[in-house]
Design a protein around this motif. Structure first.
Motif, PDB file in Angstrom:
ATOM      1  N   GLY A  32       0.831  -1.201   0.000  1.00 18.15           N
ATOM      2  CA  GLY A  32       0.000   0.000   0.000  1.00 18.15           C
ATOM      3  C   GLY A  32       0.866   1.251   0.000  1.00 18.15           C
ATOM      4  N   SER A  33       1.968   1.187   0.741  1.00 16.44           N
ATOM      5  CA  SER A  33       2.897   2.314   0.737  1.00 16.44           C
ATOM      6  C   SER A  33       3.597   2.425  -0.606  1.00 16.44           C
ATOM      7  CB  SER A  33       3.931   2.126   1.848  1.00 16.44           C
ATOM      8  OG  SER A  33       5.005   3.018   1.664  1.00 16.44           O
ATOM      9  N   ALA A  34       3.996   1.291  -1.155  1.00 12.24           N
ATOM     10  CA  ALA A  34       4.794   1.305  -2.387  1.00 12.24           C
ATOM     11  C   ALA A  34       3.959   1.732  -3.594  1.00 12.24           C
ATOM     12  CB  ALA A  34       5.407  -0.079  -2.615  1.00 12.24           C
ATOM     13  N   VAL A  35       2.767   1.152  -3.712  1.00 11.29           N
ATOM     14  CA  VAL A  35       1.954   1.433  -4.893  1.00 11.29           C
ATOM     15  C   VAL A  35       1.185   2.729  -4.684  1.00 11.29           C
ATOM     16  CG1 VAL A  35       0.001   0.637  -6.261  1.00 11.29           C
ATOM     17  CG2 VAL A  35       1.698  -1.006  -5.443  1.00 11.29           C
ATOM     18  N   GLY A  36       1.441   3.692  -5.524  1.00 14.57           N
ATOM     19  CA  GLY A  36       0.754   4.975  -5.359  1.00 14.57           C
ATOM     20  C   GLY A  36       1.013   5.853  -6.563  1.00 14.57           C
ATOM     21  N   LEU A  37       1.153   7.142  -6.297  1.00 15.95           N
ATOM     22  CA  LEU A  37       1.385   8.072  -7.392  1.00 15.95           C
ATOM     23  C   LEU A  37       2.713   7.797  -8.088  1.00 15.95           C
ATOM     24  CD1 LEU A  37       0.160  11.269  -5.554  1.00 15.95           C
ATOM     25  CD2 LEU A  37      -1.018  10.031  -7.383  1.00 15.95           C
ATOM     26  N   GLY A  38       3.652   7.194  -7.351  1.00 14.19           N
ATOM     27  CA  GLY A  38       4.946   6.864  -7.944  1.00 14.19           C
ATOM     28  C   GLY A  38       4.770   6.033  -9.199  1.00 14.19           C
ATOM     29  N   ALA A  39       3.914   5.016  -9.109  1.00 15.28           N
ATOM     30  CA  ALA A  39       3.698   4.144 -10.263  1.00 15.28           C
ATOM     31  C   ALA A  39       2.869   4.846 -11.331  1.00 15.28           C
ATOM     32  CB  ALA A  39       3.011   2.846  -9.819  1.00 15.28           C
ATOM     33  N   PHE A  89       6.124  17.382  -1.589  1.00 20.74           N
ATOM     34  CA  PHE A  89       5.692  17.562  -2.987  1.00 20.74           C
ATOM     35  C   PHE A  89       4.660  16.521  -3.408  1.00 20.74           C
ATOM     36  CE2 PHE A  89       9.499  14.870  -3.578  1.00 20.74           C
ATOM     37  CZ  PHE A  89       9.033  13.909  -4.451  1.00 20.74           C
ATOM     38  N   TYR A  90       4.639  15.387  -2.681  1.00 24.02           N
ATOM     39  CA  TYR A  90       3.659  14.343  -2.976  1.00 24.02           C
ATOM     40  C   TYR A  90       2.239  14.883  -2.785  1.00 24.02           C
ATOM     41  CZ  TYR A  90       2.526   9.308  -3.291  1.00 24.02           C
ATOM     42  OH  TYR A  90       2.092   8.070  -3.697  1.00 24.02           O
ATOM     43  N   CYS A  91       2.078  15.750  -1.760  1.00 19.34           N
ATOM     44  CA  CYS A  91       0.729  16.257  -1.474  1.00 19.34           C
ATOM     45  C   CYS A  91       0.232  17.154  -2.612  1.00 19.34           C
ATOM     46  CB  CYS A  91       0.683  16.967  -0.130  1.00 19.34           C
ATOM     47  SG  CYS A  91       1.633  18.481  -0.057  1.00 19.34           S
ATOM     48  N   PHE A 113      14.038   3.282  -5.825  1.00 14.15           N
ATOM     49  CA  PHE A 113      13.892   3.587  -4.398  1.00 14.15           C
ATOM     50  C   PHE A 113      12.505   4.163  -4.124  1.00 14.15           C
ATOM     51  CE2 PHE A 113      17.888   3.176  -2.099  1.00 14.15           C
ATOM     52  CZ  PHE A 113      18.769   2.925  -3.120  1.00 14.15           C
ATOM     53  N   PHE A 114      12.107   5.092  -4.967  1.00 10.88           N
ATOM     54  CA  PHE A 114      10.825   5.766  -4.757  1.00 10.88           C
ATOM     55  C   PHE A 114       9.673   4.768  -4.840  1.00 10.88           C
ATOM     56  CE2 PHE A 114       7.253   8.529  -5.709  1.00 10.88           C
ATOM     57  CZ  PHE A 114       7.506   9.657  -4.938  1.00 10.88           C
ATOM     58  N   SER A 115       9.707   3.918  -5.867  1.00 15.43           N
ATOM     59  CA  SER A 115       8.553   3.035  -6.059  1.00 15.43           C
ATOM     60  C   SER A 115       8.508   1.919  -5.016  1.00 15.43           C
ATOM     61  CB  SER A 115       8.528   2.471  -7.481  1.00 15.43           C
ATOM     62  OG  SER A 115       9.650   1.672  -7.701  1.00 15.43           O
ATOM     63  N   LEU A 116       9.635   1.630  -4.356  1.00 13.21           N
ATOM     64  CA  LEU A 116       9.598   0.615  -3.300  1.00 13.21           C
ATOM     65  C   LEU A 116       9.500   1.238  -1.901  1.00 13.21           C
ATOM     66  CD1 LEU A 116      12.339  -1.869  -4.582  1.00 13.21           C
ATOM     67  CD2 LEU A 116       9.876  -2.088  -4.789  1.00 13.21           C
ATOM     68  N   SER A 117       9.372   2.565  -1.835  1.00 14.72           N
ATOM     69  CA  SER A 117       9.313   3.274  -0.546  1.00 14.72           C
ATOM     70  C   SER A 117      10.558   3.035   0.299  1.00 14.72           C
ATOM     71  CB  SER A 117       8.071   2.857   0.264  1.00 14.72           C
ATOM     72  OG  SER A 117       6.915   3.171  -0.427  1.00 14.72           O
ATOM     73  N   LEU A 118      11.733   3.019  -0.328  1.00 14.57           N
ATOM     74  CA  LEU A 118      12.970   2.747   0.413  1.00 14.57           C
ATOM     75  C   LEU A 118      13.617   4.033   0.910  1.00 14.57           C
ATOM     76  CD1 LEU A 118      14.601   0.049  -1.868  1.00 14.57           C
ATOM     77  CD2 LEU A 118      13.684  -0.269   0.433  1.00 14.57           C
ATOM     78  N   GLY A 152      12.724   5.082   5.959  1.00 14.80           N
ATOM     79  CA  GLY A 152      12.397   4.500   7.264  1.00 14.80           C
ATOM     80  C   GLY A 152      11.059   3.770   7.311  1.00 14.80           C
ATOM     81  N   ILE A 153      10.387   3.722   6.182  1.00 16.92           N
ATOM     82  CA  ILE A 153       9.028   3.182   6.201  1.00 16.92           C
ATOM     83  C   ILE A 153       9.007   1.664   6.355  1.00 16.92           C
ATOM     84  CG2 ILE A 153       7.030   2.824   4.694  1.00 16.92           C
ATOM     85  CD1 ILE A 153       7.674   5.822   3.834  1.00 16.92           C
ATOM     86  N   ILE A 154       9.844   1.012   5.571  1.00 12.15           N
ATOM     87  CA  ILE A 154       9.839  -0.454   5.645  1.00 12.15           C
ATOM     88  C   ILE A 154      10.416  -0.914   6.985  1.00 12.15           C
ATOM     89  CG2 ILE A 154      10.569  -2.554   4.448  1.00 12.15           C
ATOM     90  CD1 ILE A 154       8.659  -0.861   2.820  1.00 12.15           C
ATOM     91  N   SER A 175       1.801   6.504   4.910  1.00 13.88           N
ATOM     92  CA  SER A 175       3.060   5.851   5.272  1.00 13.88           C
ATOM     93  C   SER A 175       4.200   6.865   5.335  1.00 13.88           C
ATOM     94  CB  SER A 175       3.388   4.721   4.291  1.00 13.88           C
ATOM     95  OG  SER A 175       3.990   5.219   3.116  1.00 13.88           O
ATOM     96  N   LEU A 176       4.078   7.972   4.606  1.00 19.79           N
ATOM     97  CA  LEU A 176       5.116   9.006   4.648  1.00 19.79           C
ATOM     98  C   LEU A 176       5.002   9.886   5.892  1.00 19.79           C
ATOM     99  CD1 LEU A 176       5.060  10.083   0.909  1.00 19.79           C
ATOM    100  CD2 LEU A 176       7.090   9.333   2.125  1.00 19.79           C
ATOM    101  N   LEU A 177       3.779  10.131   6.302  1.00 21.23           N
ATOM    102  CA  LEU A 177       3.576  10.977   7.483  1.00 21.23           C
ATOM    103  C   LEU A 177       4.000  10.225   8.750  1.00 21.23           C
ATOM    104  CD1 LEU A 177       2.466  13.649   8.568  1.00 21.23           C
ATOM    105  CD2 LEU A 177       0.194  12.663   8.595  1.00 21.23           C
TER     106      LEU A 177
HETATM  107  N1  PHE Z   1       6.211   4.552  -3.130  1.00 16.70           N
HETATM  108  C1  PHE Z   1       5.278   5.627  -3.051  1.00 16.70           C
HETATM  109  C2  PHE Z   1       4.625   5.777  -4.408  1.00 16.70           C
HETATM  110  O1  PHE Z   1       5.055   5.201  -5.341  1.00 16.70           O
HETATM  111  C3  PHE Z   1       5.911   6.910  -2.649  1.00 16.70           C
HETATM  112  C4  PHE Z   1       6.734   6.775  -1.440  1.00 16.70           C
HETATM  113  C5  PHE Z   1       8.086   7.002  -1.499  1.00 16.70           C
HETATM  114  C6  PHE Z   1       6.154   6.372  -0.259  1.00 16.70           C
HETATM  115  C7  PHE Z   1       8.883   6.829  -0.387  1.00 16.70           C
HETATM  116  C8  PHE Z   1       6.940   6.200   0.851  1.00 16.70           C
HETATM  117  C9  PHE Z   1       8.311   6.445   0.771  1.00 16.70           C
HETATM  118  O2  PHE Z   1       3.692   6.486  -4.564  1.00 16.70           O
END
Ligand code: PHE
Length: 456
Positions: free
Chosen positions: A35-42, A117-119, A238-243, A246-248, A336-338
């Motif tokens: 849920g954290s990984a899949v988001g706007l990044g993809a 910037f995600y917001c 890194f971004f798409s895996l939320s690495l 500190g999240i994982i 997951s970022l907050l």
């Molecule tokens: N992986 C998230 C996305 O693809 C963005 C994200 C990056 C979330 C880093 C947490 C940490 O949308």
């Protein structure tokens, strides 16, 4: 049913106790991490970054990064969480000593910077959901869509209001401690997003001229690769895996002790990559069919998607469902970022949870103002030749997250290796142990330092 919510800060306090509340099952963990990984990044970032860096060759480098360094670091972050049962800063300090707490602080800073910037893009998603409901967004003419999008993102009040709304929604979830519910809903809504993307792909691929986009996306042309694209591919992995944020680590701290780590990593990595591949197949063929420039930048998905919906059976309903599911996916990522920033203030300074959330959300909003305005009022402000939005994005993705990953790799493969390797204790595939260490100890620093050297 055990508590799979990350909201409970007491859980992270009581972490050392064996009875620590954990994910009820491995599935709970995989779902939350995915849920954290899949988001706007993809859906938003991946297609335009691939479009900017030449297509297929970039895709290959991205996939190679995910399935080597990406998975190794995912496993390393999970290991840190599993060994300490704490969130990042405390975990780094417990395992490495006082100086290592800096690694945790940097990862919390990464999360903060990304959310800032995600917001803004989360806000665009809300706006496009509303425009889909009113039907305003369903325009077939891409030139009009283009100018609509540019006018919309240039309006400072709209940009700020929608970014603020997205942050409020994120904060409400985190304060309300309803992550658990959100994660359960993810069990249905994430597959629903995937299915919907498949439907849209079917339409996108049958547009006249779409096959050029497929070829662009899937056929590597290595002449298109530059040093900058290598850095971007790594950053995107890194971004798409939320690495590196500190999240994982935090999620891993809730994993049951007997949950298989390696297969959990492979699951999370595969879901994140699948989301990217689907998004690429959805957006890029349409981009070519409509004659849009693939390197149009951050607006690509938002411009191409409505044009597909406008030419699709039940397009109005599909558009609403799509932006709704995308918003949900974005919220599971922003939550997951907050969380790590909030956890940092709770763990390090004993702030009450509600205060931490409110202060961080407001600070994020303020930090996000330059990003929100950088498409309009502050369009001409540049830092190192990049717009304000770009520079935040670039700093997080290409400097902050790789740096966070470097610390994770160093801690696990060097500082605490004898302890770290025990998490693979029962694995039958013995080759994994040295492979994992080699990737963390050798490949990660070489890749990150070489690419930085070339670019910065
Ligand atoms: N992986 C998230 C996305 O693809 C963005 C994200 C990056 C979330 C880093 C947490 C940490 O949308």
């Amino acid at each position: 049913m055990s508590d799979i919510s990350l909201a409970s800060s007491h859980a992270s306090r009581n972490a050392a106790e064996p009875a620590r509340a954990g994910w009820g099952s491995r599935a709970g963990f995989v779902l939350a991490a995915a849920g954290s990984a899949v988001g706007l990044g993809a859906v938003w970032k991946f297609p335009y970054v691939v479009g900017k860096h030449g297509g297929g060759a970039f895709l290959l480098v991205y996939l190679a990064s995910v399935f080597t360094l990406g998975l190794a670091l995912l496993l390393a972050e999970m290991t840190i969480g599993r060994l300490t049962g704490r969130s990042a800063t405390t975990a780094f300090r417990m395992l490495g000593g006082r100086a290592w707490a800096w690694a945790g602080r940097i990862s919390a800073l990464n999360a903060f910077l990304i959310l800032a910037f995600y917001c803004v893009v989360g806000g665009w998603t809300i706006a496009y959901l509303l425009r889909s409901i009113t039907g305003e967004a369903l325009v077939a003419d891409t030139a009009r869509l283009h100018s609509q999008f540019n006018t919309f993102i240039a309006d400072p009040w709209e940009a700020l209001a929608f970014a603020g709304l997205f942050l409020v929604a994120t904060a409400v979830v985190v304060i309300g401690g309803v992550q658990k519910g959100i994660e359960r809903a993810g069990k249905i809504l994430m597959p629903a997003l995937f299915v919907l993307m498949l439907m849209v792909i079917a339409r996108s691929l049958t547009l006249p001229g779409a096959m050029d986009g497929v070829a662009y996306f899937l056929m590597p042309d290595f002449a298109q690769l530059s040093g900058e694209s290598l850095l971007q591919a790594l950053g995107l992995a890194f971004f798409s895996l939320s690495l590196g944020a500190g999240i994982i680590i935090a999620y891993g701290s809730y994993l049951p002790k007997d949950a298989p780590l390696v297969s959990s990593c492979v699951w999370v990595g595969s879901m994140a990559t699948l989301a990217c591949l689907l998004a690429g197949l959805m957006v890029l063929p349409a981009v070519f069919a409509f004659g849009l420039p693939p390197d149009a930048g951050p607006g690509l998905t938002f411009i191409a998607m409505p044009a597909i919906f406008a030419q699709m059976p039940f397009g109005h309903a599909v558009a609403i469902a799509f932006f709704l599911l995308l918003l949900f996916a974005a919220l599971t990522s922003s939550v997951s970022l907050l969380e790590p920033v909030v956890a940092f203030l709770i763990d390090e300074y004993a702030w009450p949870r509600r205060r931490a959330v409110v202060v961080v959300a407001i600070a994020t909003f303020v930090a996000g103002i330059p990003a929100a305005l950088s498409f309009g009022a502050w369009k001409d402000v540049e830092v190192f030749g990049r717009s304000l939005f770009d520079i935040m994005d670039y700093t997080a993705m290409n400097i902050g997250m790789p740096l966070g990953g470097l610390f994770v790799a160093a801690l696990v493969s060097w500082r605490i290796w004898p302890q770290a390797r025990t998490v693979l204790g029962g694995m039958r595939a013995r080759w994994l142990v040295p492979t994992w260490r080699g990737m963390c100890l050798v490949l990660t620093p070489i890749a990150v330092l070489a690419i930085w050297y070339q670019n910065l």
